[in-house]
Scaffold this motif. Structure first.
Motif, short mmCIF file in Angstrom:
data_model
loop_
_atom_site.label_atom_id
_atom_site.label_comp_id
_atom_site.label_asym_id
_atom_site.label_seq_id
_atom_site.Cartn_x
_atom_site.Cartn_y
_atom_site.Cartn_z
N VAL A 309 0.70 -1.30 -0.03
CA VAL A 309 -0.15 0.08 -0.01
C VAL A 309 0.97 1.42 -0.01
O VAL A 309 0.61 2.26 -0.64
N VAL A 310 1.96 1.18 0.76
CA VAL A 310 2.99 2.35 0.89
C VAL A 310 3.67 2.50 -0.60
O VAL A 310 3.63 3.88 -0.94
N ALA A 311 3.78 1.49 -1.16
CA ALA A 311 4.50 1.74 -2.72
C ALA A 311 3.42 1.92 -3.74
O ALA A 311 3.71 2.71 -4.64
N LEU A 312 2.19 1.77 -3.31
CA LEU A 312 0.93 2.36 -4.18
C LEU A 312 1.08 3.64 -4.26
O LEU A 312 0.82 4.41 -5.08
N GLU A 313 1.02 4.17 -2.81
CA GLU A 313 1.23 5.66 -2.68
C GLU A 313 2.27 6.29 -3.26
O GLU A 313 2.25 7.54 -4.03
N GLU A 314 3.59 5.82 -3.17
CA GLU A 314 4.43 6.43 -3.92
C GLU A 314 4.39 6.43 -5.35
O GLU A 314 5.06 7.29 -6.10
N ASP A 315 3.90 5.36 -5.96
CA ASP A 315 3.63 5.26 -7.31
C ASP A 315 2.72 6.27 -7.81
O ASP A 315 2.93 6.95 -8.89
N ASP A 316 1.81 6.48 -7.09
CA ASP A 316 0.79 7.82 -7.41
C ASP A 316 1.43 8.95 -7.52
O ASP A 316 1.12 9.66 -8.03
N LYS A 317 2.37 9.09 -6.34
CA LYS A 317 2.91 10.49 -6.23
C LYS A 317 3.68 10.80 -7.24
O LYS A 317 3.75 11.74 -7.99
N LYS A 318 4.59 9.54 -7.80
CA LYS A 318 5.39 9.84 -8.96
C LYS A 318 4.56 10.06 -10.35
O LYS A 318 4.78 11.05 -11.15
N LYS A 319 3.45 9.43 -10.63
CA LYS A 319 2.66 9.65 -11.79
C LYS A 319 2.25 11.17 -11.55
O LYS A 319 2.01 11.77 -12.64
N LYS A 320 1.73 11.80 -10.55
CA LYS A 320 1.40 13.11 -10.42
C LYS A 320 2.40 14.14 -10.62
O LYS A 320 2.11 14.97 -11.24
N GLN A 321 3.46 13.71 -10.30
CA GLN A 321 4.72 14.45 -10.59
C GLN A 321 5.17 14.57 -11.90
O GLN A 321 5.33 15.54 -12.47
N LYS A 322 4.93 13.36 -12.61
CA LYS A 322 5.25 13.37 -14.27
C LYS A 322 4.19 14.09 -14.81
O LYS A 322 4.57 14.86 -15.76
N GLN A 323 3.05 13.96 -14.27
CA GLN A 323 1.97 14.92 -14.98
C GLN A 323 2.17 16.33 -14.68
O GLN A 323 2.08 17.03 -15.86
N SER A 324 2.65 16.76 -13.56
CA SER A 324 2.87 18.29 -13.47
C SER A 324 3.95 18.48 -14.28
O SER A 324 4.25 19.55 -14.96
N ILE A 325 5.13 17.75 -14.50
CA ILE A 325 6.08 18.17 -15.16
C ILE A 325 5.92 18.22 -16.74
O ILE A 325 6.12 19.47 -17.43
N ILE A 326 4.96 17.48 -17.08
CA ILE A 326 4.47 17.38 -18.70
C ILE A 326 3.54 18.79 -18.81
O ILE A 326 3.74 19.50 -19.92
#
Length: 386
Positions: A309-326
């Motif tokens: 579950v913690v890894a799921l949260e980290e994965d979600d944060k990375k996706k949001k960061q990538k989205q923000s960068i794009i």
């Protein structure tokens, strides 16, 4: 002009690409390497709970308490009438003085919450703000702020695990991905509020922390299946009522959620976690979790669940960061393209203005030359005439 049109088309294409990437990231929040679905993205999760989990779902949990209140007397009377008082006889036979509705009182850290009592009594300024939520299952899963004083009367502390940081998102996501009956209610099969609460405590590895005997007794589910069976051929009426309540609740409060049958989900396997049947293993590990509402399965290690579950949260944060960068890169490119378009337009305008001035100047010079020529011709004609 053609170049400007092409430039505008390029800008429109870029805007479409940014919008498409945003939709892509929004839709793929549910997909991850751990085959988990975050509770705040699950289609069966009520809309108001999703909003709460988005707002305060990552705030640390300070305290968890088991709460219970007696089921309304009018409902007990109804069940007794329908069962011709067999329900009451079975209740006495099982030794239940009351039939209880169980829930969890979860206190989370919330620095934005009003510290009214602290201000009134002059408490320390560095005291952490907090907020209490009541997590329960009736006809649907519910997460709301408790409002009745009776909800704080019969309560029992559930000790937290010291080396883990729990949040509402982690507690609910862990249970919802493993308990196959998390979103359904069927008291006739012991799938009700009490097993719902017990499974959340079990699956998050909190059961071994409970040493108080009264808390262990309060957490143990009552045999709802035996009680409902006293209704005989009318035992399905309980499920019909709860199902109807769930559908009405969903229709009224979740009208934005598309009505479709959820994907049938038993158990989700992820990471290195293993799920075995009871007859394949022996309960000799205190870290094993027995799903009381599904007695044929156990989870070997709750730490695997927590880590996933913690890894799921980290994965979600990375996706949001990538989205923000794009999005940021897209905005920068858009600004650059607009600047280039403006500079190009200015250059064309300036060039055309200079060309117009030169043409005008040449026209004036030609007019002067023609005027002089006409004057000279007129003089010559006069001379010849004389």
């Amino acid at each position: 002009m053609k170049l400007i049109i092409n430039l505008i088309q390029l800008l429109l294409l870029l805007n479409t690409a940014i919008h498409t990437s945003s939709l892509f990231f929004t839709k793929t929040k549910k997909d991850n390497n751990y085959h988990l679905i975050a509770a705040k993205y699950h289609p069966e999760m009520p809309m108001n709970i999703r909003k709460i989990l988005e707002e305060v779902g990552d705030n640390p949990v300070i305290k968890i308490q088991l709460g219970r209140t007696p089921v309304e007397a009018i409902l007990i009377l109804f069940l007794n009438i329908v069962s011709l008082w067999k329900f009451n006889n079975k209740q006495l036979e099982l030794g239940y003085d009351e039939i209880y509705h169980n829930y969890l009182l979860i206190t989370i850290q919330n620095d934005k919450s009003p510290k009214v009592l602290q201000q009134i009594f002059g408490g320390e300024k560095d005291t952490l703000g907090s907020m209490v939520y009541k997590l329960e299952k009736a006809h649907r899963v519910r997460l709301l702020k408790p409002v009745f004083p009776t909800e704080f009367v019969d309560i029992y502390d559930i000790p937290l695990t010291s080396n883990k940081t729990f949040t509402l998102n982690r507690l609910i996501t862990t249970a919802s991905n493993i308990d196959k009956h998390f979103y359904t209610y069927d008291a006739g099969n012991n799938n009700m509020c009490q097993t719902f609460v017990e499974n959340i405590v079990d699956l998050n590895g909190l059961t071994p922390n409970i040493l108080d005997n009264s808390t262990q007794i309060a957490l143990k589910p009552q045999d709802a299946k035996a009680l409902v069976a006293t209704l005989g051929s009318r035992s399905d009426i309980v499920k019909y009522i709860t199902d109807l309540g769930g559908k009405i609740d969903k229709l009224v409060f979740d009208h934005k959620i598309k009505w479709k049958k959820p994907i049938k989900k038993e158990f989700t396997l992820f990471g290195d976690m293993h799920i075995k049947t009871v007859d394949e293993t022996v309960h000799n590990n205190t870290n094993e979790v027995l799903l009381k509402s599904n007695a044929d399965t156990i989870v070997e290690n709750v730490d695997d669940v927590f880590n996933a579950v913690v890894a799921l949260e980290e994965d979600d944060k990375k996706k949001k960061q990538k989205q923000s960068i794009i999005i940021i890169i897209g905005i920068i490119i858009l600004i650059l393209m607009i600047s280039l378009a403006a500079m190009f337009t200015y250059f064309i305008w300036k060039k055309r203005k200079g060309l117009d001035q030169r043409i005008k100047k040449e026209s004036v010079n030609n007019a002067i030359i023609e005027s002089k020529s006409d004057s000279s011709l007129s003089t010559n004609m006069n001379t010849i005439a004389n």
